[in-house]
Design a protein around this motif. Structure first.
Motif, PDB file in Angstrom:
ATOM      1  N   VAL A   1       1.784 -66.763 -36.937  1.00  0.00           N
ATOM      2  CA  VAL A   1       0.383 -67.039 -36.637  1.00  0.00           C
ATOM      3  C   VAL A   1       0.280 -68.528 -36.309  1.00  0.00           C
ATOM      4  O   VAL A   1       0.522 -69.381 -37.173  1.00  0.00           O
ATOM      5  N   ARG A   2      -0.035 -68.845 -35.067  1.00  0.00           N
ATOM      6  CA  ARG A   2      -0.163 -70.241 -34.654  1.00  0.00           C
ATOM      7  C   ARG A   2      -1.570 -70.745 -34.979  1.00  0.00           C
ATOM      8  O   ARG A   2      -2.537 -69.984 -34.907  1.00  0.00           O
ATOM      9  N   VAL A   3      -1.651 -72.045 -35.295  1.00  0.00           N
ATOM     10  CA  VAL A   3      -2.927 -72.674 -35.639  1.00  0.00           C
ATOM     11  C   VAL A   3      -3.079 -73.947 -34.819  1.00  0.00           C
ATOM     12  O   VAL A   3      -2.142 -74.754 -34.737  1.00  0.00           O
ATOM     13  N   SER A   4      -4.257 -74.143 -34.224  1.00  0.00           N
ATOM     14  CA  SER A   4      -4.522 -75.369 -33.474  1.00  0.00           C
ATOM     15  C   SER A   4      -5.946 -75.855 -33.730  1.00  0.00           C
ATOM     16  O   SER A   4      -6.866 -75.050 -33.834  1.00  0.00           O
ATOM     17  N   VAL A   5      -6.076 -77.168 -33.839  1.00  0.00           N
ATOM     18  CA  VAL A   5      -7.416 -77.761 -33.906  1.00  0.00           C
ATOM     19  C   VAL A   5      -7.722 -78.514 -32.621  1.00  0.00           C
ATOM     20  O   VAL A   5      -8.785 -79.132 -32.501  1.00  0.00           O
ATOM     21  N   ARG A   6      -6.811 -78.461 -31.650  1.00  0.00           N
ATOM     22  CA  ARG A   6      -6.978 -79.242 -30.420  1.00  0.00           C
ATOM     23  C   ARG A   6      -7.252 -78.392 -29.183  1.00  0.00           C
ATOM     24  O   ARG A   6      -7.750 -78.889 -28.187  1.00  0.00           O
ATOM     25  N   ARG A   7      -6.937 -77.107 -29.245  1.00  0.00           N
ATOM     26  CA  ARG A   7      -7.132 -76.279 -28.054  1.00  0.00           C
ATOM     27  C   ARG A   7      -7.286 -74.820 -28.465  1.00  0.00           C
ATOM     28  O   ARG A   7      -6.772 -74.409 -29.508  1.00  0.00           O
ATOM     29  N   PRO A   8      -7.983 -74.042 -27.649  1.00  0.00           N
ATOM     30  CA  PRO A   8      -8.055 -72.602 -27.921  1.00  0.00           C
ATOM     31  C   PRO A   8      -6.681 -71.955 -27.758  1.00  0.00           C
ATOM     32  O   PRO A   8      -5.855 -72.401 -26.951  1.00  0.00           O
ATOM     33  N   LEU A   9      -6.441 -70.917 -28.515  1.00  0.00           N
ATOM     34  CA  LEU A   9      -5.200 -70.165 -28.424  1.00  0.00           C
ATOM     35  C   LEU A   9      -5.501 -68.733 -27.998  1.00  0.00           C
ATOM     36  O   LEU A   9      -6.532 -68.173 -28.363  1.00  0.00           O
ATOM     37  N   ALA A  10      -4.585 -68.153 -27.233  1.00  0.00           N
ATOM     38  CA  ALA A  10      -4.747 -66.749 -26.850  1.00  0.00           C
ATOM     39  C   ALA A  10      -4.467 -65.831 -28.029  1.00  0.00           C
ATOM     40  O   ALA A  10      -4.994 -64.719 -28.107  1.00  0.00           O
ATOM     41  N   ASP A  11      -3.646 -66.317 -28.956  1.00  0.00           N
ATOM     42  CA  ASP A  11      -3.269 -65.518 -30.119  1.00  0.00           C
ATOM     43  C   ASP A  11      -3.052 -66.473 -31.291  1.00  0.00           C
ATOM     44  O   ASP A  11      -2.161 -67.312 -31.250  1.00  0.00           O
ATOM     45  N   GLY A  12      -3.894 -66.388 -32.299  1.00  0.00           N
ATOM     46  CA  GLY A  12      -3.772 -67.277 -33.444  1.00  0.00           C
ATOM     47  C   GLY A  12      -5.130 -67.729 -33.942  1.00  0.00           C
ATOM     48  O   GLY A  12      -6.154 -67.084 -33.688  1.00  0.00           O
ATOM     49  N   LEU A  13      -5.148 -68.834 -34.649  1.00  0.00           N
ATOM     50  CA  LEU A  13      -6.383 -69.402 -35.193  1.00  0.00           C
ATOM     51  C   LEU A  13      -6.610 -70.771 -34.577  1.00  0.00           C
ATOM     52  O   LEU A  13      -5.678 -71.578 -34.458  1.00  0.00           O
ATOM     53  N   PHE A  14      -7.845 -71.052 -34.191  1.00  0.00           N
ATOM     54  CA  PHE A  14      -8.166 -72.367 -33.650  1.00  0.00           C
ATOM     55  C   PHE A  14      -9.573 -72.776 -34.053  1.00  0.00           C
ATOM     56  O   PHE A  14     -10.360 -71.953 -34.553  1.00  0.00           O
ATOM     57  N   ILE A  15      -9.873 -74.053 -33.861  1.00  0.00           N
ATOM     58  CA  ILE A  15     -11.175 -74.605 -34.224  1.00  0.00           C
ATOM     59  C   ILE A  15     -12.011 -74.784 -32.959  1.00  0.00           C
ATOM     60  O   ILE A  15     -11.544 -75.352 -31.970  1.00  0.00           O
ATOM     61  N   GLU A  16     -13.235 -74.307 -33.024  1.00  0.00           N
ATOM     62  CA  GLU A  16     -14.160 -74.470 -31.901  1.00  0.00           C
ATOM     63  C   GLU A  16     -15.570 -74.633 -32.464  1.00  0.00           C
ATOM     64  O   GLU A  16     -16.058 -73.745 -33.169  1.00  0.00           O
ATOM     65  N   ALA A  17     -16.165 -75.774 -32.178  1.00  0.00           N
ATOM     66  CA  ALA A  17     -17.537 -76.044 -32.626  1.00  0.00           C
ATOM     67  C   ALA A  17     -17.693 -75.807 -34.133  1.00  0.00           C
ATOM     68  O   ALA A  17     -18.616 -75.130 -34.578  1.00  0.00           O
ATOM     69  N   GLU A  18     -16.783 -76.402 -34.896  1.00  0.00           N
ATOM     70  CA  GLU A  18     -16.795 -76.314 -36.367  1.00  0.00           C
ATOM     71  C   GLU A  18     -16.682 -74.884 -36.884  1.00  0.00           C
ATOM     72  O   GLU A  18     -17.133 -74.565 -37.980  1.00  0.00           O
ATOM     73  N   GLN A  19     -16.060 -74.027 -36.088  1.00  0.00           N
ATOM     74  CA  GLN A  19     -15.784 -72.656 -36.506  1.00  0.00           C
ATOM     75  C   GLN A  19     -14.273 -72.413 -36.497  1.00  0.00           C
ATOM     76  O   GLN A  19     -13.560 -72.935 -35.641  1.00  0.00           O
ATOM     77  N   ILE A  20     -13.798 -71.632 -37.450  1.00  0.00           N
ATOM     78  CA  ILE A  20     -12.426 -71.136 -37.404  1.00  0.00           C
ATOM     79  C   ILE A  20     -12.462 -69.822 -36.644  1.00  0.00           C
ATOM     80  O   ILE A  20     -13.116 -68.860 -37.056  1.00  0.00           O
ATOM     81  N   VAL A  21     -11.778 -69.799 -35.521  1.00  0.00           N
ATOM     82  CA  VAL A  21     -11.815 -68.650 -34.613  1.00  0.00           C
ATOM     83  C   VAL A  21     -10.448 -67.959 -34.630  1.00  0.00           C
ATOM     84  O   VAL A  21      -9.410 -68.614 -34.553  1.00  0.00           O
ATOM     85  N   GLN A  22     -10.481 -66.639 -34.706  1.00  0.00           N
ATOM     86  CA  GLN A  22      -9.254 -65.841 -34.664  1.00  0.00           C
ATOM     87  C   GLN A  22      -9.177 -65.139 -33.314  1.00  0.00           C
ATOM     88  O   GLN A  22     -10.109 -64.434 -32.915  1.00  0.00           O
ATOM     89  N   ALA A  23      -8.054 -65.362 -32.617  1.00  0.00           N
ATOM     90  CA  ALA A  23      -7.852 -64.739 -31.309  1.00  0.00           C
ATOM     91  C   ALA A  23      -6.680 -63.776 -31.373  1.00  0.00           C
ATOM     92  O   ALA A  23      -5.644 -64.078 -31.977  1.00  0.00           O
ATOM     93  N   ALA A  24      -6.857 -62.623 -30.762  1.00  0.00           N
ATOM     94  CA  ALA A  24      -5.779 -61.620 -30.704  1.00  0.00           C
ATOM     95  C   ALA A  24      -6.142 -60.580 -29.672  1.00  0.00           C
ATOM     96  O   ALA A  24      -7.308 -60.191 -29.537  1.00  0.00           O
ATOM     97  N   GLY A  25      -5.148 -60.135 -28.916  1.00  0.00           N
ATOM     98  CA  GLY A  25      -5.347 -59.039 -27.974  1.00  0.00           C
ATOM     99  C   GLY A  25      -6.412 -59.295 -26.931  1.00  0.00           C
ATOM    100  O   GLY A  25      -7.092 -58.358 -26.504  1.00  0.00           O
ATOM    101  N   GLY A  26      -6.586 -60.545 -26.524  1.00  0.00           N
ATOM    102  CA  GLY A  26      -7.546 -60.864 -25.474  1.00  0.00           C
ATOM    103  C   GLY A  26      -8.968 -61.067 -25.947  1.00  0.00           C
ATOM    104  O   GLY A  26      -9.864 -61.325 -25.139  1.00  0.00           O
ATOM    105  N   SER A  27      -9.229 -60.967 -27.248  1.00  0.00           N
ATOM    106  CA  SER A  27     -10.579 -61.206 -27.765  1.00  0.00           C
ATOM    107  C   SER A  27     -10.523 -62.243 -28.882  1.00  0.00           C
ATOM    108  O   SER A  27      -9.454 -62.518 -29.449  1.00  0.00           O
TER     109      SER A  27
END
Length: 469
Positions: A245-271
């Motif tokens: 599971v990849r994690v980034s606070v600098r860019r959106p990820l297609a698969d993994g967890l990232f930060i966007e607008a003070e939210q922790i976002v989970q991406a998987a399978g195109g959504s």
């Protein structure tokens, strides 16, 4: 305590009689091993003997009868040179291991499916470890918290079904744990640190990678991919058919967890979907804490928690002492204890959180100094320099030209606090912050960063008119 039964009936040497070393001795003896202990400090040898521990100079024992040398992590294994006890063990073909390895062997023997979260990284591992345990506990789980964060791992309760061990693991400890195999491994980041103990940054990064590369076949490796070392590690682990599971606070990820607008976002399978919100959580202020929160969230998800359980856990997290700890206010002035920032990268995370900073920095300098922090210099209204690094830091400020930072060599922490408090109160800025974020080790003037942070807290709370947080 976790009895170490894997050496029952065998002789084991333990070198280093600090907290983890003594815990190892007790756990080995309880599990049936015969232990001989040693330390370079004669006082510790006397205290151990008085406590009923068999002690001896390991230079004069029969190494052919020793099954293992258990080394405490503060003792050099490889650099700048192996400790003499390591040399003796290797000459006798005796394995050299640490307390994390002892735990791993006990877990495999008695409860191989018991959840085990191991967390490392140059920066943020203590916060991520404490937060992961807090998320689990707030959701009703039995979470044992320890390792490098404080309680020696063998002093915790034994592994069993339904009990999660959440363990902070330093590079020194990984080096002494050849079969480290967590069910969830977390590698937050890798930046230059501890080169004196590992020789090169490449060696250091490879040791850190071992923690996540070793996750069980059905386990999960959570890797922050915002630095090149970790991004490459994630790719290698994935090629080895481990779940990553990849994690980034600098860019959106297609698969993994990232930060966007003070939210922790989970991406998987195109959504993608928001898992949790970080806005307004003072204990998780700043981009570095967003990374810590995302990694802890990844660990919680891997252990079966859902968003409904994670969000209240994040909001109730009290934070750690000495890490972005708000001590108090005096009028407009906020005092923040970030004594755990013992290198420039860690200090950068604190400097990024504020705009009008009266910065207390210095101590025992580390490789690289503060040149890398030049981009934050415009945020610093004045710097108050202490300890061995003071003159070098002052010279760095002078070299910056247009980025020159007003500064004073205060020398000691008490003088720095007094000067910074006076100047911050008089400053014509809306939200002045007196920030202790040393970018240095503490060992020139304090035994450790905790003692340094406690001294700062006492000095701040003694100021007239202060309102404690």
């Amino acid at each position: 305590m976790i009895p170490v039964t894997t050496f029952a009936g065998k002789q084991v040497a333990v070198f280093g009689l600090g907290g983890s070393g003594l815990a190892s001795v007790r756990a080995l003896k309880t599990g049936g091993a015969e232990v001989v202990a040693c330390d370079d400090d004669p006082k510790k040898m006397v205290e151990a003997a008085q406590a009923g521990i068999a002690t001896a100079d390991l230079r004069h024992i029969d190494w052919s009868k020793i099954a293992a040398l258990v080394l405490t992590p503060g003792v050099p294994l490889t650099h700048p040179a192996p400790h003499w006890s390591v040399g003796l063990a290797r000459a006798a073909a005796v394995e050299v291991i640490g307390d994390i390895e002892l735990f791993c062997r006990e877990r495999r023997r008695h409860a191989p499916q018991a959840p085990f979260v191991a967390i490392t990284g140059t920066n943020g591992k203590s916060t991520t470890t404490a937060l992961t345990a807090h998320l689990l506990r707030s959701a009703g789980h039995d979470a044992q918290l320890g390792g490098n964060i404080g309680t020696a791992i063998l002093s915790l309760e034994p592994p069993r079904a339904g009990r999660v061990h959440v363990i902070e693991v330093s590079s020194y400890q990984i080096d002494l744990a050849p079969t480290l195999d967590p069910s969830v491994g977390v590698l937050i980041n890798v930046t230059e640190d501890h080169i004196d103990r590992h020789g090169t940054l490449r060696n250091y990064a490879a040791i850190k990678e071992r923690l996540v590369a070793g996750v069980q076949e059905d386990g999960t490796a959570i890797v922050g991919v915002d630095d090149n070392w970790c991004a490459a590690a994630a790719d290698r682990i994935e090629r080895a058919a481990k779940r990553v599971v990849r994690v980034s606070v600098r860019r959106p990820l297609a698969d993994g967890l990232f930060i966007e607008a003070e939210q922790i976002v989970q991406a998987a399978g195109g959504s993608a979907r928001a898992i949790a919100h970080l806005s307004g959580i003072g204990s998780l202020r700043g981009l570095h804490n967003a990374q810590n929160a995302a990694c802890a969230t990844g660990a919680a998800l891997a252990l079966g928690l859902d968003a409904a359980a994670i969000q209240p856990g994040l909001r109730s997290f009290p934070g750690l002492a000495h890490r972005m700890e708000e001590i108090g206010r005096k009028g407009r002035v906020l005092f923040v204890n970030d004594s755990k920032a013992t290198n420039a990268d860690s200090a950068a995370q604190a400097l990024a959180c504020f705009t009008d900073i009266f910065w207390i920095a210095g101590g025992q300098p580390k490789t690289g100094g503060i040149a890398s922090l030049a981009g934050f210099f415009p945020r610093i209204r004045k710097a108050y320099l202490v300890g061995e690094a003071a003159e070098g830091f002052a010279a760095e400020f002078e070299r910056q030209g247009s980025q020159h930072v007003p500064h004073v060599v205060a020398g000691t922490l008490d003088r720095a606090v007094a000067l910074a408090a006076r100047d911050a109160e008089a400053a014509d800025v809306a939200e002045p912050v007196v920030l202790l974020s040393p970018a240095c080790a503490s060992f020139d003037q304090f035994r450790n960063f905790e003692v340094r942070g406690d001294a700062f807290r006492e000095l701040v709370l003694a100021l007239p008119g202060i309102h404690p947080k």
